[in-house]
Design an enzyme around this catalytic site. Sequence first.
Site, PDB file in Angstrom:
ATOM      1  N   ASP A  76       0.817  -1.218   0.000  1.00 25.64           N
ATOM      2  CA  ASP A  76       0.000   0.000   0.000  1.00 25.64           C
ATOM      3  C   ASP A  76       0.856   1.275   0.000  1.00 25.64           C
ATOM      4  O   ASP A  76       2.024   1.252   0.382  1.00 25.64           O
ATOM      5  CB  ASP A  76      -0.861   0.068   1.276  1.00 25.64           C
ATOM      6  CG  ASP A  76      -1.951  -0.999   1.308  1.00 25.64           C
ATOM      7  OD1 ASP A  76      -1.972  -1.867   0.426  1.00 25.64           O
ATOM      8  OD2 ASP A  76      -2.770  -0.945   2.239  1.00 25.64           O
ATOM      9  N   ASP A  77       0.205   2.358  -0.364  1.00 22.04           N
ATOM     10  CA  ASP A  77       0.667   3.736  -0.138  1.00 22.04           C
ATOM     11  C   ASP A  77       1.625   4.275  -1.198  1.00 22.04           C
ATOM     12  O   ASP A  77       2.021   5.425  -1.146  1.00 22.04           O
ATOM     13  CB  ASP A  77       1.318   3.934   1.239  1.00 22.04           C
ATOM     14  CG  ASP A  77       0.366   3.698   2.391  1.00 22.04           C
ATOM     15  OD1 ASP A  77      -0.808   3.374   2.123  1.00 22.04           O
ATOM     16  OD2 ASP A  77       0.789   3.807   3.549  1.00 22.04           O
ATOM     17  N   HIS A 126      -6.172   3.180  -3.570  1.00 22.83           N
ATOM     18  CA  HIS A 126      -5.996   3.377  -2.114  1.00 22.83           C
ATOM     19  C   HIS A 126      -6.290   4.832  -1.736  1.00 22.83           C
ATOM     20  O   HIS A 126      -5.693   5.362  -0.814  1.00 22.83           O
ATOM     21  CB  HIS A 126      -4.575   2.971  -1.726  1.00 22.83           C
ATOM     22  CG  HIS A 126      -4.363   2.769  -0.250  1.00 22.83           C
ATOM     23  ND1 HIS A 126      -5.205   2.042   0.541  1.00 22.83           N
ATOM     24  CD2 HIS A 126      -3.365   3.188   0.578  1.00 22.83           C
ATOM     25  CE1 HIS A 126      -4.743   2.026   1.788  1.00 22.83           C
ATOM     26  NE2 HIS A 126      -3.643   2.721   1.842  1.00 22.83           N
ATOM     27  N   HIS A 130      -4.891   9.363   0.894  1.00 23.57           N
ATOM     28  CA  HIS A 130      -4.856   8.527   2.103  1.00 23.57           C
ATOM     29  C   HIS A 130      -5.787   9.051   3.195  1.00 23.57           C
ATOM     30  O   HIS A 130      -5.438   9.089   4.376  1.00 23.57           O
ATOM     31  CB  HIS A 130      -3.421   8.372   2.638  1.00 23.57           C
ATOM     32  CG  HIS A 130      -3.204   7.048   3.303  1.00 23.57           C
ATOM     33  ND1 HIS A 130      -3.358   6.872   4.663  1.00 23.57           N
ATOM     34  CD2 HIS A 130      -2.875   5.839   2.804  1.00 23.57           C
ATOM     35  CE1 HIS A 130      -3.114   5.594   4.950  1.00 23.57           C
ATOM     36  NE2 HIS A 130      -2.820   4.946   3.838  1.00 23.57           N
ATOM     37  N   HIS A 220       3.783  -2.195   3.065  1.00 29.86           N
ATOM     38  CA  HIS A 220       3.857  -0.840   2.518  1.00 29.86           C
ATOM     39  C   HIS A 220       5.180  -0.667   1.768  1.00 29.86           C
ATOM     40  O   HIS A 220       6.240  -0.738   2.393  1.00 29.86           O
ATOM     41  CB  HIS A 220       3.733   0.183   3.655  1.00 29.86           C
ATOM     42  CG  HIS A 220       2.417   0.070   4.376  1.00 29.86           C
ATOM     43  ND1 HIS A 220       2.195  -0.864   5.361  1.00 29.86           N
ATOM     44  CD2 HIS A 220       1.243   0.750   4.212  1.00 29.86           C
ATOM     45  CE1 HIS A 220       0.945  -0.743   5.789  1.00 29.86           C
ATOM     46  NE2 HIS A 220       0.344   0.218   5.115  1.00 29.86           N
TER      47      HIS A 220
HETATM   48 NI    NI Z   1      -2.342   3.022   3.536  1.00 25.75          NI
END
Ligand code: NI
Length: 270
Positions: A76-77, A126, A130, A220
């Site tokens: 993620d991210d 995503h 955020h 991540h």
């Molecule tokens: Ni995240």
Amino acid sequence: MRARVLMATLALAVTVGWAGPQEHATSDDTDLRAALRTTSAAGSVHLRAAIPPLANSGGVRPPDCDVKRCVALTYDDGPGLPTPRLLDILAARHAPATFFLVGEMVRLRPDTALRTARAGHEIGVHTWNHSDLTTLSERQIESQLKRTFDIIRRVTGVRSTLMRPPYGATNRLVRRVAGRLGLAEILWDVDTADWRDRNASLVASRAVRRARRDSIILMHDIRPTTVDAAARIIRGLRARGFTLVTVSELLGNPKPGVSYYRTGAQVVIK
Ligand code: NI
């Protein structure tokens, strides 16, 4: 397949209160399919056992997770600064992964997003920046998801079918908006806590030890220590007999507006 159907039937029995799960534990899954449709519509459980997996973008026949013990690595991210190094590690080991991208990071690093897609990894949404979607209005939720979907499509050509809410924070409104945009909601069952513990050995050992069949592992790719852990994780999971797949391969055919995570012996929705 037989074992999968049995597991699916047992889970259904728990969910809908059937007294006799054994009567459906056969290789003929017609009844099971009908039961799955019913319970999915009711929003209580989804099982992928009877649904064939999607083809992936590599042109290779996807792994059959009814037979193989599959797990999905998710990152993620990003795209982040360490992401290209992760892509090198995954490519050298022919390991697929699923990346949940943040829209403004795609704007910052379009080349990395494009490279991720071209390598055959799955790409999901995503949000744009955020945000905790449960704090937003319906219009704001839609904007967070749609803007990100749009930039992913523009930059990589990929039409995402998956979303992951930041912090795992979700509710019925979030799922309804996701569903309208054609996105299934993907949570996880193995949290490596790599954002907190920036220690590659610890992250690798959590990912490998806690994985079970059909696990979705949360990491991540903006963390250098997580990228440091990747080779160990791939080696460790394969040594345990797991096949690495994308989330869509794992789930078969995730449905828009449905939330997936693994619990007990099955992937379920809420
Ligand atoms: Ni995240």
